[in-house]
Design an enzyme around this catalytic site. Structure first.
Site, PDB file in Angstrom:
ATOM      1  N   HIS A  65      32.296  40.757  42.345  1.00 22.27           N
ATOM      2  CA  HIS A  65      33.052  41.612  41.560  1.00 22.27           C
ATOM      3  C   HIS A  65      32.330  41.679  40.009  1.00 22.27           C
ATOM      4  CE1 HIS A  65      36.125  43.425  39.169  1.00 22.27           C
ATOM      5  NE2 HIS A  65      36.493  42.226  38.563  1.00 22.27           N
ATOM      6  N   HIS A  90      33.184  37.917  32.552  1.00 21.22           N
ATOM      7  CA  HIS A  90      34.811  38.512  32.025  1.00 21.22           C
ATOM      8  C   HIS A  90      35.885  37.713  32.706  1.00 21.22           C
ATOM      9  CE1 HIS A  90      34.548  41.174  35.717  1.00 21.22           C
ATOM     10  NE2 HIS A  90      35.929  41.088  35.435  1.00 21.22           N
ATOM     11  N   ASP A  91      35.642  37.083  33.848  1.00 24.26           N
ATOM     12  CA  ASP A  91      36.588  36.610  34.631  1.00 24.26           C
ATOM     13  C   ASP A  91      36.561  34.867  34.372  1.00 24.26           C
ATOM     14  OD1 ASP A  91      38.318  38.400  35.273  1.00 24.26           O
ATOM     15  OD2 ASP A  91      37.409  38.943  37.396  1.00 24.26           O
ATOM     16  N   GLU A  94      39.426  33.360  32.333  1.00 22.26           N
ATOM     17  CA  GLU A  94      40.758  33.591  32.888  1.00 22.26           C
ATOM     18  C   GLU A  94      41.098  32.630  34.388  1.00 22.26           C
ATOM     19  OE1 GLU A  94      44.280  35.700  33.960  1.00 22.26           O
ATOM     20  OE2 GLU A  94      43.333  35.560  32.098  1.00 22.26           O
ATOM     21  N   ASP A  95      39.931  32.532  35.071  1.00 15.84           N
ATOM     22  CA  ASP A  95      39.967  32.042  36.489  1.00 15.84           C
ATOM     23  C   ASP A  95      39.453  30.922  36.759  1.00 15.84           C
ATOM     24  OD1 ASP A  95      41.321  34.453  37.158  1.00 15.84           O
ATOM     25  OD2 ASP A  95      39.347  35.356  38.188  1.00 15.84           O
ATOM     26  N   ASP A 157      35.575  47.359  34.587  1.00 14.54           N
ATOM     27  CA  ASP A 157      36.321  46.304  35.501  1.00 14.54           C
ATOM     28  C   ASP A 157      37.552  47.178  36.441  1.00 14.54           C
ATOM     29  OD1 ASP A 157      37.445  43.922  36.476  1.00 14.54           O
ATOM     30  OD2 ASP A 157      39.191  43.916  35.034  1.00 14.54           O
TER      31      ASP A 157
END
Length: 755
Positions: A65, A90-91, A94-95, A157
């Site tokens: 992704h 970018h994630d 967050e993750d 995204d």
């Protein structure tokens, strides 16, 4: 066995990941950006390690992704290494357990700032609560005004999420598609990303209305041959003229997307066959000298208007005054030899890249500014300034806030002049009052009228491109609530609402006091839900509006209100209270129909599974009067504040806001009806009047199809008739059959459904 089959799952995954990253690197190396391959490789390895062992719903490794998002940023928007690294990372915050500080230590402050901005607006813009949703949207706009790349990567995204939406359950698909159509497509449009905007709209349409999408796609395929024939016949003499002028050019055909065709069919109430601007022609040329490209556009226009007659009212010049998102082109509509109007768009290669890729494409034509975003590059400064002004005066209601911002996202533009001859860009459809507020809040709030082209006009006067506008003011003038009805810009609406809110605070307080006294007198405890219930009972959606009505004495509280609060008011599914629309009439008389309690959603309700509506349970759901869904319509359910399920059409304007604001409360609805109940539907007819025409129409509907006609409204003027017939049908399929059968009636020229 071949080598591919002998590989383990892990080896296949590694090969897929490495191939995808190699393609990203190759595309980056082919661009004009500075070649920071090491930094991108470092970001890729870091993200790959951070997401190791995690898979998406589709089953592929999660790292695919971020690579795909970086690929879109690189190839489709033309961004450089800073953006590509940010997209890859970018994630991560967050993750995983990594923090923004970790990113800053390894990759520097700029990438960390963008990743931080992306983390703040992750998980879709909106949460469960409307207030949280509005706050997150504000974060998105604020981070966007600090560095435009935040929103550009967020759009990349979203585009990849839309391309892989198949793996999500239906209720999630409607939420994400609705949010995309309401916010992300307009944002992409505002940033000049035409290709991305079109794909986002199209994908949203595909998931929300799969049957209509498939039908239009099939019709486009079936008519492709005739379109190509028209294109080659129309462009042959144009090519000959351009060759003679020695211009280096290419001519492309632009086909309307299924979404824009469907949109036009809905708005104009016409079938596919009557959409005449499906084909447009694009002339893209390479100028001999870069500073002469505007003149060359006009030279091409002069040459082709000698071949075909041009439409006098459809010349659009965005050369001298580009749109706010940087779009430049000359649009002219020409009459083809086959009697069809065809739009021709004339633009240079640079203008074409800006039109497709947005302002990021400007970098390719600036020497030495290939990597870093600079302030003067941003055509969106004025818009961002407006956004900041609105953010400075926050709206109490999240939906108002969203609507206010959205007003300026999709607006077409006109050019108007000040008394001194300065040019101002304004949204199409704006009024003199909008213009006053765009210059200064004081000017707007004290505006009494205007002079447009030296003639006195009222505040509500709509402006046209080329108007010269002088605003007239008076110190005694005050903002009126009626003004909100004739302004169309975000800034004017926000300022008027802010001033009215200040004026209304005293009235609201008085209304609140009256309600408190009334409740105390009747020994009922004051709670927000009690106020909401009474507001709804009196037909007010917002508590504040109810307080104002109380404060202004337009609503007086009495015994009926205490009955309502004590549960004594009858609610039998008729027009009482909030259940205003009963879409079916049934075969039994109303008094014989069994009364059913509305279905209350339990706490552990599975929102991923579809809810099936049958003849037996249809009375358990609410059908608000905004869109009148009937069996066969693409529908969705919304779990409201009272845990009741409202049924809306998926393209209902109210549903669009619900998907965007309360996505977690959206559920999938399936019809399981067996042509037992009847529903209201209205068909509009138009044509040439003659004796016996109406009789033929009613014969087809009543006798041939055995459908009950409820009401007929027909007006006739100078031999042309226009009217509507309200029918009782079982489902949407009945409506389509009736409309198809009516096509056989001679002199009936227009048949459409009134939604």
């Amino acid at each position: 066995m071949d080598e591919e089959q002998m590989m383990t799952q892990e080896e296949r995954d590694d090969k897929m990941i490495n191939d995808a990253f190699q393609k990203l690197l190759n595309d980056y190396l082919a661009s004009r950006h500075r070649k920071k391959v090491d930094l991108i490789t470092k970001a890729f390895n870091f993200a790959r390690q951070a997401h190791k062992g995690v898979r998406r719903l589709s089953g592929e490794p999660y790292i695919m992704h971020p690579i795909a998002v970086a690929q879109i940023a690189c190839s489709e928007i033309g961004l450089g290494s800073t953006s590509i690294c940010s997209a890859l990372l970018h994630d991560v915050v967050e993750d995983t357990d990594y923090t923004v500080e970790d990113i800053e230590n390894i990759f520097g402050p700029k990438i960390a700032q963008i990743v931080d901005g992306l983390t703040k607006i992750s998980g879709g813009i909106f949460g469960e609560q409307a207030s949280a949703q509005a706050e997150n949207f504000k974060k998105l706009l604020l981070t966007m005004s600090e560095d435009i790349r935040v929103i550009l990567i967020k759009i990349c995204d979203r585009l990849h999420n839309m391309r892989t939406l198949d793996s999500q359950p239906a209720n999630k698909q409607y939420k994400i598609a609705g949010e995309t159509l309401y916010i992300y497509a307009p944002l992409a449009n505002r940033l000049g990303l035409y290709r991305v905007k079109s794909e986002l709209e199209n994908l949203s349409f595909k998931f929300e209305h799969p049957d209509e999408y498939a039908s239009i796609t099939k019709k486009l395929e079936n008519t492709q041959k005739s379109r190509e024939q028209l294109f080659s016949q129309f462009t042959a003499p144009i090519r000959a003229a351009l060759d003679q002028m020695g211009i280096q050019y290419e001519i492309k055909q632009r086909i309307k997307t299924p979404y824009s065709i469907w949109n036009k069919m809905q708005n104009k109430h016409v079938p596919f066959d009557e959409i005449y601007d499906i084909l447009a022609v694009r002339i893209i040329f390479t100028p001999r000298q870069r500073d002469e490209e505007v003149n060359e556009c006009f030279n091409i226009y002069v040459a082709i208007s000698k071949i075909y007659k041009s439409h006098p009212d459809r010349l659009r010049d965005w050369l001298s005054h580009p749109k706010a998102n940087g779009y430049q082109a000359l649009h002219v509509t020409l009459m083809s030899k086959t009697g069809q109007w065809i739009e021709v768009q004339i633009r240079s290669d640079r203008m074409d890249e800006v039109a497709e890729q947005g302002f990021a494409a400007h970098w390719k034509y600036k020497d030495g500014v290939e990597e870093e975003y600079t302030e003067d590059e941003n055509e969106l400064n004025d818009w961002l300034r407006t956004i900041k002004e609105i953010l400075d005066d926050p709206q109490p209601d999240a939906m108002d806030f969203l609507d206010t911002i959205k007003l300026n996202l999709f607006a077409s533009e006109i050019f108007v002049f000040t008394p001194k001859g300065e040019i101002k860009t304004m949204p199409a459809g704006c009024t003199a009052l909008d213009f006053a507020f765009s210059i200064h809040t004081f000017l707007g709030s004290h505006c009494i009228g205007a002079k447009v082209n030296h003639k006195l006009v009222p505040l509500s006067h709509p402006l046209q491109s080329g108007d010269q506008v002088e605003i007239l003011t008076s110190k005694s003038q005050h903002v009126s609530a009626a003004w909100i009805n004739f302004v169309s810009t975000a800034k004017a609406k926000a300022k008027i609402q802010a001033i009215l809110r200040r004026d209304n605070r005293e009235t609201v307080k008085a209304g609140e006091d009256l309600l408190t006294q009334f409740l105390q007198k009747n020994e009922i405890e004051f709670t927000p839900s009690v106020a909401d219930r009474l507001a709804e009972y009196h037909g007010y959606q917002k508590r504040n509006d109810f307080y104002i009505a109380l404060g202004e004495k337009t609503v007086l509280l009495g015994d009926k209100d205490t009955d309502e609060l004590n549960g004594k008011t009858q609610r039998d599914g008729n027009v009482t209270g909030w259940r205003k629309y009963v879409p079916f009439v049934g075969k039994k008389k109303k008094e014989e129909q069994p009364k059913q309690e509305l279905f209350i959603v339990p706490e552990k309700f599975n929102r991923k599974k579809p809810v099936f509506i049958t003849e037996e349970n249809i009375n358990q759901y609410m059908f608000p009067g905004c869109c009148h869904p009937i069996p066969g319509d693409d529908a969705l359910g919304y779990i409201n504040n009272k845990n009741l399920i409202e049924i809306h059409k998926r393209n209902c304007p109210i549903a669009a806001k619900l998907k965007t604001s309360f996505g977690n409360r959206i559920i999938d609805i399936k019809w399981d009806m067996h042509k037992k109940l009847y529903f209201d539907a209205t068909i509009r007819l138009g044509g040439i009047d003659r004796v016996g025409l109406l009789n033929e129409v009613t014969q087809i509907i009543s006798s041939q199809m055995n459908v009950n006609i409820h009401t007929v409204n027909i007006t006739c003027e100078e031999g042309i008739f226009d009217g509507s017939i309200e029918l009782r049908v079982h489902d949407r399929e009945d409506v389509r059959s009736i409309m198809n059968n009516l096509k056989s009636v001679k002199d009936l020229k227009e048949i459409s459904e009134i939604m």
